[in-house]
Design an enzyme around this catalytic site. Sequence first.
Site, PDB file in Angstrom:
ATOM      1  N   GLY A 145      -7.528  -9.738  19.746  1.00  0.00           N
ATOM      2  CA  GLY A 145      -8.459  -9.790  18.626  1.00  0.00           C
ATOM      3  C   GLY A 145      -8.489 -11.134  17.925  1.00  0.00           C
ATOM      4  O   GLY A 145      -9.563 -11.681  17.647  1.00  0.00           O
ATOM      5  N   VAL A 146      -7.319 -11.716  17.666  1.00  0.00           N
ATOM      6  CA  VAL A 146      -7.258 -12.997  16.952  1.00  0.00           C
ATOM      7  C   VAL A 146      -7.758 -14.134  17.845  1.00  0.00           C
ATOM      8  O   VAL A 146      -8.531 -14.992  17.409  1.00  0.00           O
ATOM      9  CB  VAL A 146      -5.823 -13.287  16.462  1.00  0.00           C
ATOM     10  CG1 VAL A 146      -5.733 -14.689  15.854  1.00  0.00           C
ATOM     11  CG2 VAL A 146      -5.387 -12.240  15.448  1.00  0.00           C
ATOM     12  N   VAL A 187       2.668 -15.575   8.758  1.00  0.00           N
ATOM     13  CA  VAL A 187       3.225 -14.881   7.584  1.00  0.00           C
ATOM     14  C   VAL A 187       2.161 -14.179   6.752  1.00  0.00           C
ATOM     15  O   VAL A 187       2.279 -12.987   6.467  1.00  0.00           O
ATOM     16  CB  VAL A 187       4.037 -15.857   6.694  1.00  0.00           C
ATOM     17  CG1 VAL A 187       4.487 -15.166   5.401  1.00  0.00           C
ATOM     18  CG2 VAL A 187       5.248 -16.372   7.442  1.00  0.00           C
ATOM     19  N   ALA A 205      -1.489 -14.252   7.244  1.00  0.00           N
ATOM     20  CA  ALA A 205      -2.841 -14.387   7.817  1.00  0.00           C
ATOM     21  C   ALA A 205      -3.438 -15.716   7.362  1.00  0.00           C
ATOM     22  O   ALA A 205      -2.943 -16.768   7.741  1.00  0.00           O
ATOM     23  CB  ALA A 205      -3.713 -13.198   7.448  1.00  0.00           C
ATOM     24  N   LEU A 250      -3.599 -16.769   4.135  1.00  0.00           N
ATOM     25  CA  LEU A 250      -3.084 -17.208   2.833  1.00  0.00           C
ATOM     26  C   LEU A 250      -2.247 -18.488   2.976  1.00  0.00           C
ATOM     27  O   LEU A 250      -1.491 -18.630   3.940  1.00  0.00           O
ATOM     28  CB  LEU A 250      -2.211 -16.115   2.200  1.00  0.00           C
ATOM     29  CG  LEU A 250      -2.917 -14.853   1.721  1.00  0.00           C
ATOM     30  CD1 LEU A 250      -1.906 -13.874   1.142  1.00  0.00           C
ATOM     31  CD2 LEU A 250      -3.973 -15.170   0.670  1.00  0.00           C
ATOM     32  N   GLY A 288      -7.809   2.074  11.570  1.00  0.00           N
ATOM     33  CA  GLY A 288      -7.405   0.897  12.327  1.00  0.00           C
ATOM     34  C   GLY A 288      -6.482  -0.030  11.563  1.00  0.00           C
ATOM     35  O   GLY A 288      -6.270  -1.181  11.962  1.00  0.00           O
ATOM     36  N   GLU A 342      -0.801  -0.216  13.690  1.00  0.00           N
ATOM     37  CA  GLU A 342      -0.711  -0.402  15.131  1.00  0.00           C
ATOM     38  C   GLU A 342      -1.028   0.941  15.798  1.00  0.00           C
ATOM     39  O   GLU A 342      -0.997   1.985  15.139  1.00  0.00           O
ATOM     40  CB  GLU A 342       0.705  -0.865  15.513  1.00  0.00           C
ATOM     41  CG  GLU A 342       1.085  -2.235  14.987  1.00  0.00           C
ATOM     42  CD  GLU A 342       0.244  -3.348  15.595  1.00  0.00           C
ATOM     43  OE1 GLU A 342      -0.143  -3.249  16.771  1.00  0.00           O
ATOM     44  OE2 GLU A 342      -0.050  -4.319  14.865  1.00  0.00           O
ATOM     45  N   ASP A 362       7.962  -5.834  11.429  1.00  0.00           N
ATOM     46  CA  ASP A 362       6.953  -6.890  11.281  1.00  0.00           C
ATOM     47  C   ASP A 362       7.204  -7.684  10.000  1.00  0.00           C
ATOM     48  O   ASP A 362       7.130  -8.914   9.989  1.00  0.00           O
ATOM     49  CB  ASP A 362       5.550  -6.286  11.267  1.00  0.00           C
ATOM     50  CG  ASP A 362       4.464  -7.355  11.205  1.00  0.00           C
ATOM     51  OD1 ASP A 362       4.383  -8.169  12.136  1.00  0.00           O
ATOM     52  OD2 ASP A 362       3.709  -7.384  10.216  1.00  0.00           O
ATOM     53  N   LYS A 375       8.446 -11.777   9.320  1.00  0.00           N
ATOM     54  CA  LYS A 375       7.840 -12.684   8.347  1.00  0.00           C
ATOM     55  C   LYS A 375       8.900 -13.211   7.371  1.00  0.00           C
ATOM     56  O   LYS A 375       8.910 -14.392   7.026  1.00  0.00           O
ATOM     57  CB  LYS A 375       6.725 -11.967   7.584  1.00  0.00           C
ATOM     58  CG  LYS A 375       5.543 -11.597   8.465  1.00  0.00           C
ATOM     59  CD  LYS A 375       4.482 -10.813   7.690  1.00  0.00           C
ATOM     60  CE  LYS A 375       3.310 -10.465   8.603  1.00  0.00           C
ATOM     61  NZ  LYS A 375       2.257  -9.721   7.883  1.00  0.00           N
TER      62      LYS A 375
END
Length: 381
Positions: free
Chosen positions: A17-18, A170, A172, A174, A225, A228, A239, A243
């Site tokens: 996706g990214v 960390v 997205a 920001l 969505g 995960e 996750d 970070k």
Amino acid sequence: MGKKMKIIPVLLIGCGGVGRQLLHHIVSCRSLHAKQGVHLRVIGVCDSRSLVVASDVLTTELNDKILLEICHLKSSGGSLSKLSNLGESKLFSDTEATKKVIDITTLLGKATGLACVDCSASSDTVNVLKQVVDLGCCIVLANKKPLTSTIEDYNKLTPHPRRIRHESTVGAGLPVIASLTRMLSSGDPVHHIVGSLSGTLGYIMSEVEEGKPLSQVVKVAKSLGYTEPDPRDDLSGMDVARKALILARLLGQQINLGDIKVESLFPKEMGPDVMPIDDFLNKGVLSLDNDIKERVAKASSKGNVLRYACTVEFSSSRCEVGLQEFPKDSPLGRLKGSDNVLVVYSRCYNERPLVIQGAGAGNDTTAAGVLADILDLQDLF
């Protein structure tokens, strides 16, 4: 005389996706970047099985038509090996693809340089990335796993801080890493960080705070969505721990993932290796409702709210993630929905800390952060 265009060769690892969103951004921003005097020359794209590469990585590129075809193919679940209309571009598979990536890096490292961009979610890219760094090229990461590998791997990836960008690992899009780096380089030591760095867990906890059962909120979050495919990947807290580790290492802590105290929101007997996902969603998560409800009520009785947060303290080398209570009028207490927030205390930001808040999830936001990181490297080319 017109301004000379600055060319940045880009090799993309990962077409999820990214990665796909990044390619869309690169194509749609062509005219904007031209006005800024920069051109991103995408010379190769690889997924877990294949690599498609320009005919001559020193002079040519994958044209925008191919890039958009890659996006379409990958969004429908296809492999790069199914690409048609390659023109003069070349396709490599499996171990041959990995060898070709190193060949490309070696060639460009000696000539023009390269931005190797990792938008995968794989831990297998770390060895390639270490070689990319050794060859004098730059790396841009949305993938957290290379930076949360062993401390030895981390130190090999980061000997030249100017050649690595990883804002999107960390928060997205920001400006978390950039803000901390600026503070540290200006001699303003950061001594304490606390933050909510999971849009998924932020959403879940703010919904639970409204009186909804955890089991119901988790199912809704999955249907939207937000989680995960297996929500336990979010509920485990790993996750957030990754970070937190990236932040702790940025502040100078020489620690590994196993050194972080992590509170999972489900017990080990409900783990993916023990309980099938359907059993967890239909029975397991229901048994967690009362405990979370009681903890929310206990926090509320003291004027607090419950948030899943990370805490990093430099002086005590403390680094932990889990449920914590915060006053309702604090930055974390006011947090709603899937926003991320990081509160930073330093010498200059002591009584009134620096607060960084905004959308902390989503392919679009993350890809925009990656693109900004690539452009941030242009002075090195």
